[in-house]
Design a protein around this motif. Structure first.
Motif, PDB file in Angstrom:
ATOM      1  N   TRP A  54     -27.052  41.763 -73.904  1.00 23.94           N
ATOM      2  CA  TRP A  54     -28.272  41.512 -74.685  1.00 23.94           C
ATOM      3  C   TRP A  54     -28.327  40.031 -75.076  1.00 23.94           C
ATOM      4  O   TRP A  54     -29.366  39.376 -74.946  1.00 23.94           O
ATOM      5  CB  TRP A  54     -28.283  42.386 -75.933  1.00 23.94           C
ATOM      6  CG  TRP A  54     -29.609  42.343 -76.640  1.00 23.94           C
ATOM      7  CD1 TRP A  54     -30.102  41.324 -77.410  1.00 23.94           C
ATOM      8  CD2 TRP A  54     -30.609  43.346 -76.625  1.00 23.94           C
ATOM      9  NE1 TRP A  54     -31.349  41.636 -77.880  1.00 23.94           N
ATOM     10  CE2 TRP A  54     -31.685  42.879 -77.404  1.00 23.94           C
ATOM     11  CE3 TRP A  54     -30.701  44.591 -76.033  1.00 23.94           C
ATOM     12  CZ2 TRP A  54     -32.835  43.622 -77.602  1.00 23.94           C
ATOM     13  CZ3 TRP A  54     -31.843  45.336 -76.236  1.00 23.94           C
ATOM     14  CH2 TRP A  54     -32.902  44.856 -77.014  1.00 23.94           C
ATOM     15  N   LEU A  55     -27.206  39.498 -75.559  1.00 26.67           N
ATOM     16  CA  LEU A  55     -27.177  38.105 -75.993  1.00 26.67           C
ATOM     17  C   LEU A  55     -27.347  37.145 -74.817  1.00 26.67           C
ATOM     18  O   LEU A  55     -28.023  36.117 -74.948  1.00 26.67           O
ATOM     19  CB  LEU A  55     -25.868  37.818 -76.740  1.00 26.67           C
ATOM     20  CG  LEU A  55     -25.664  38.600 -78.033  1.00 26.67           C
ATOM     21  CD1 LEU A  55     -24.296  38.309 -78.622  1.00 26.67           C
ATOM     22  CD2 LEU A  55     -26.766  38.312 -79.029  1.00 26.67           C
ATOM     23  N   ALA A  56     -26.748  37.492 -73.677  1.00 33.21           N
ATOM     24  CA  ALA A  56     -26.915  36.651 -72.488  1.00 33.21           C
ATOM     25  C   ALA A  56     -28.375  36.662 -72.034  1.00 33.21           C
ATOM     26  O   ALA A  56     -28.923  35.615 -71.663  1.00 33.21           O
ATOM     27  CB  ALA A  56     -25.997  37.135 -71.367  1.00 33.21           C
ATOM     28  N   ALA A  57     -29.013  37.824 -72.063  1.00 26.03           N
ATOM     29  CA  ALA A  57     -30.425  37.909 -71.683  1.00 26.03           C
ATOM     30  C   ALA A  57     -31.290  37.099 -72.639  1.00 26.03           C
ATOM     31  O   ALA A  57     -32.229  36.422 -72.218  1.00 26.03           O
ATOM     32  CB  ALA A  57     -30.871  39.374 -71.650  1.00 26.03           C
ATOM     33  N   ALA A  58     -30.971  37.161 -73.930  1.00 26.72           N
ATOM     34  CA  ALA A  58     -31.746  36.399 -74.914  1.00 26.72           C
ATOM     35  C   ALA A  58     -31.579  34.902 -74.690  1.00 26.72           C
ATOM     36  O   ALA A  58     -32.511  34.128 -74.911  1.00 26.72           O
ATOM     37  CB  ALA A  58     -31.314  36.776 -76.331  1.00 26.72           C
ATOM     38  N   LEU A  59     -30.409  34.508 -74.240  1.00 24.05           N
ATOM     39  CA  LEU A  59     -30.146  33.092 -73.996  1.00 24.05           C
ATOM     40  C   LEU A  59     -30.806  32.613 -72.705  1.00 24.05           C
ATOM     41  O   LEU A  59     -31.358  31.507 -72.656  1.00 24.05           O
ATOM     42  CB  LEU A  59     -28.632  32.854 -73.924  1.00 24.05           C
ATOM     43  CG  LEU A  59     -28.157  31.432 -73.705  1.00 24.05           C
ATOM     44  CD1 LEU A  59     -28.510  30.562 -74.910  1.00 24.05           C
ATOM     45  CD2 LEU A  59     -26.656  31.408 -73.473  1.00 24.05           C
ATOM     46  N   LEU A  60     -30.801  33.456 -71.679  1.00 26.71           N
ATOM     47  CA  LEU A  60     -31.216  33.015 -70.349  1.00 26.71           C
ATOM     48  C   LEU A  60     -32.595  33.488 -69.900  1.00 26.71           C
ATOM     49  O   LEU A  60     -33.236  32.820 -69.098  1.00 26.71           O
ATOM     50  CB  LEU A  60     -30.175  33.477 -69.321  1.00 26.71           C
ATOM     51  CG  LEU A  60     -28.742  32.990 -69.564  1.00 26.71           C
ATOM     52  CD1 LEU A  60     -27.785  33.654 -68.601  1.00 26.71           C
ATOM     53  CD2 LEU A  60     -28.670  31.472 -69.475  1.00 26.71           C
ATOM     54  N   ALA A  61     -33.026  34.644 -70.358  1.00 31.60           N
ATOM     55  CA  ALA A  61     -34.285  35.216 -69.874  1.00 31.60           C
ATOM     56  C   ALA A  61     -35.438  34.846 -70.801  1.00 31.60           C
ATOM     57  O   ALA A  61     -35.383  35.090 -72.005  1.00 31.60           O
ATOM     58  CB  ALA A  61     -34.172  36.731 -69.768  1.00 31.60           C
ATOM     59  N   ALA A  62     -36.465  34.285 -70.218  1.00 30.29           N
ATOM     60  CA  ALA A  62     -37.643  33.915 -71.007  1.00 30.29           C
ATOM     61  C   ALA A  62     -38.300  35.171 -71.564  1.00 30.29           C
ATOM     62  O   ALA A  62     -38.474  36.164 -70.869  1.00 30.29           O
ATOM     63  CB  ALA A  62     -38.630  33.158 -70.129  1.00 30.29           C
ATOM     64  N   GLY A  63     -38.612  35.147 -72.839  1.00 29.92           N
ATOM     65  CA  GLY A  63     -39.282  36.270 -73.478  1.00 29.92           C
ATOM     66  C   GLY A  63     -38.353  37.330 -74.039  1.00 29.92           C
ATOM     67  O   GLY A  63     -38.801  38.238 -74.729  1.00 29.92           O
ATOM     68  N   TRP A  64     -37.074  37.262 -73.730  1.00 30.44           N
ATOM     69  CA  TRP A  64     -36.121  38.235 -74.268  1.00 30.44           C
ATOM     70  C   TRP A  64     -35.675  37.743 -75.632  1.00 30.44           C
ATOM     71  O   TRP A  64     -35.303  36.593 -75.793  1.00 30.44           O
ATOM     72  CB  TRP A  64     -34.916  38.382 -73.342  1.00 30.44           C
ATOM     73  CG  TRP A  64     -34.115  39.606 -73.647  1.00 30.44           C
ATOM     74  CD1 TRP A  64     -33.056  39.681 -74.485  1.00 30.44           C
ATOM     75  CD2 TRP A  64     -34.304  40.915 -73.137  1.00 30.44           C
ATOM     76  NE1 TRP A  64     -32.569  40.959 -74.528  1.00 30.44           N
ATOM     77  CE2 TRP A  64     -33.329  41.746 -73.708  1.00 30.44           C
ATOM     78  CE3 TRP A  64     -35.222  41.478 -72.257  1.00 30.44           C
ATOM     79  CZ2 TRP A  64     -33.229  43.095 -73.417  1.00 30.44           C
ATOM     80  CZ3 TRP A  64     -35.122  42.819 -71.970  1.00 30.44           C
ATOM     81  CH2 TRP A  64     -34.134  43.611 -72.545  1.00 30.44           C
ATOM     82  N   ALA A  65     -35.708  38.589 -76.621  1.00 30.26           N
ATOM     83  CA  ALA A  65     -35.415  38.172 -77.995  1.00 30.26           C
ATOM     84  C   ALA A  65     -33.974  38.494 -78.373  1.00 30.26           C
ATOM     85  O   ALA A  65     -33.380  39.448 -77.875  1.00 30.26           O
ATOM     86  CB  ALA A  65     -36.364  38.866 -78.960  1.00 30.26           C
ATOM     87  N   TYR A  66     -33.443  37.701 -79.266  1.00 27.64           N
ATOM     88  CA  TYR A  66     -32.145  38.003 -79.850  1.00 27.64           C
ATOM     89  C   TYR A  66     -32.280  39.248 -80.719  1.00 27.64           C
ATOM     90  O   TYR A  66     -33.384  39.627 -81.105  1.00 27.64           O
ATOM     91  CB  TYR A  66     -31.649  36.826 -80.699  1.00 27.64           C
ATOM     92  CG  TYR A  66     -31.095  35.699 -79.869  1.00 27.64           C
ATOM     93  CD1 TYR A  66     -29.823  35.785 -79.333  1.00 27.64           C
ATOM     94  CD2 TYR A  66     -31.846  34.560 -79.610  1.00 27.64           C
ATOM     95  CE1 TYR A  66     -29.304  34.770 -78.554  1.00 27.64           C
ATOM     96  CE2 TYR A  66     -31.339  33.530 -78.840  1.00 27.64           C
ATOM     97  CZ  TYR A  66     -30.067  33.649 -78.312  1.00 27.64           C
ATOM     98  OH  TYR A  66     -29.558  32.648 -77.535  1.00 27.64           O
ATOM     99  N   PRO A  67     -31.157  39.881 -81.067  1.00 25.30           N
ATOM    100  CA  PRO A  67     -31.237  41.047 -81.962  1.00 25.30           C
ATOM    101  C   PRO A  67     -31.889  40.670 -83.286  1.00 25.30           C
ATOM    102  O   PRO A  67     -31.942  39.492 -83.654  1.00 25.30           O
ATOM    103  CB  PRO A  67     -29.769  41.431 -82.175  1.00 25.30           C
ATOM    104  CG  PRO A  67     -29.054  40.871 -81.000  1.00 25.30           C
ATOM    105  CD  PRO A  67     -29.800  39.619 -80.634  1.00 25.30           C
ATOM    106  N   PRO A  68     -32.384  41.661 -84.028  1.00 22.97           N
ATOM    107  CA  PRO A  68     -33.040  41.374 -85.310  1.00 22.97           C
ATOM    108  C   PRO A  68     -32.124  40.578 -86.242  1.00 22.97           C
ATOM    109  O   PRO A  68     -30.940  40.846 -86.337  1.00 22.97           O
ATOM    110  CB  PRO A  68     -33.321  42.761 -85.883  1.00 22.97           C
ATOM    111  CG  PRO A  68     -33.271  43.682 -84.712  1.00 22.97           C
ATOM    112  CD  PRO A  68     -32.343  43.067 -83.717  1.00 22.97           C
ATOM    113  N   ARG A  69     -32.711  39.582 -86.882  1.00 25.31           N
ATOM    114  CA  ARG A  69     -31.998  38.707 -87.821  1.00 25.31           C
ATOM    115  C   ARG A  69     -30.720  38.112 -87.230  1.00 25.31           C
ATOM    116  O   ARG A  69     -29.689  38.026 -87.888  1.00 25.31           O
ATOM    117  CB  ARG A  69     -31.668  39.463 -89.107  1.00 25.31           C
ATOM    118  CG  ARG A  69     -32.901  39.830 -89.864  1.00 25.31           C
ATOM    119  CD  ARG A  69     -32.525  40.181 -91.258  1.00 25.31           C
ATOM    120  NE  ARG A  69     -33.678  40.759 -91.907  1.00 25.31           N
ATOM    121  CZ  ARG A  69     -33.636  41.363 -93.044  1.00 25.31           C
ATOM    122  NH1 ARG A  69     -32.507  41.472 -93.689  1.00 25.31           N
ATOM    123  NH2 ARG A  69     -34.709  41.856 -93.578  1.00 25.31           N
TER     124      ARG A  69
END
Length: 183
Positions: A54-69
């Motif tokens: 999830w964190l890698a996707a948030a870092l690398l994939a456009a539009g993917w969000a980090y977990p809440p807060r």
């Protein structure tokens, strides 16, 4: 800290998915520790890998969000490494290896500051368990299984409680200020 209910806005689809995965993982942790008094490695690996992906996707994939807060990579790494001192308890057979691994995954999921609150609440629950066991065992013969403290289950209960704590509550405010300033 995390909050499943965003203030004044609906959950976006990714946030709802993260909450579903987080709650499911913690419920599986609670069930496994209460039922079998063990934490399967598959559960630990799945939680760590899912959060890492999830964190890698948030870092690398456009539009993917980090977990809440999301508190950041440093806080996640510190949360993960918070499990290291508990290895001393494991080495002395005072804590199970599954408990230590669960602390590491929860640190990765929540970050350092919320993990400290989770550890505090879980330790209070474990202490209550021990006191109740000692009190009741004076009058009744209890099984050795009840003597074992399901610490990972208490970690899961505490993690769900801390994660669902409203950000406008006095407890959340105190925890946030204490964890960030130490006073």
């Amino acid at each position: 800290m995390l909050n499943p209910i965003s203030e004044g806005s609906a959950l976006y689809p990714g946030e709802a998915l993260w909450w579903l995965l987080f709650a499911s993982w913690n419920l599986a942790l609670i069930y496994s520790d209460l039922r079998y008094r063990r934490v399967p490695n598959g559960l630990i690996v799945s939680g760590g890998v899912a959060q890492s992906l999830w964190l890698a996707a948030a870092l690398l994939a456009a539009g993917w969000a980090y977990p809440p807060r999301w508190s950041g990579w440093l806080m996640a790494a510190l949360g993960f490494l918070t499990a290291a001192p508990f290895l001393l308890l494991w080495a002395r057979r005072l804590m199970g290896a599954g408990d230590v691994k669960a602390i590491a995954v929860l640190g990765l999921l929540l970050g350092w500051a919320p993990l400290l609150v989770v550890l505090l609440i879980a330790s209070l629950l474990a202490g209550l368990h021990a006191v109740l066991y000692l009190s009741v065992s004076r009058f009744l013969a209890l099984s050795a299984r009840l003597r074992q403290i399901p610490y990972a289950a208490y970690l899961g209960i505490a993690a769900l409680s801390v994660a669902s704590m409203p950000s406008n509550s006095a407890w959340y405010s105190w925890c946030s200020s204490w964890c960030s300033t130490g006073s």
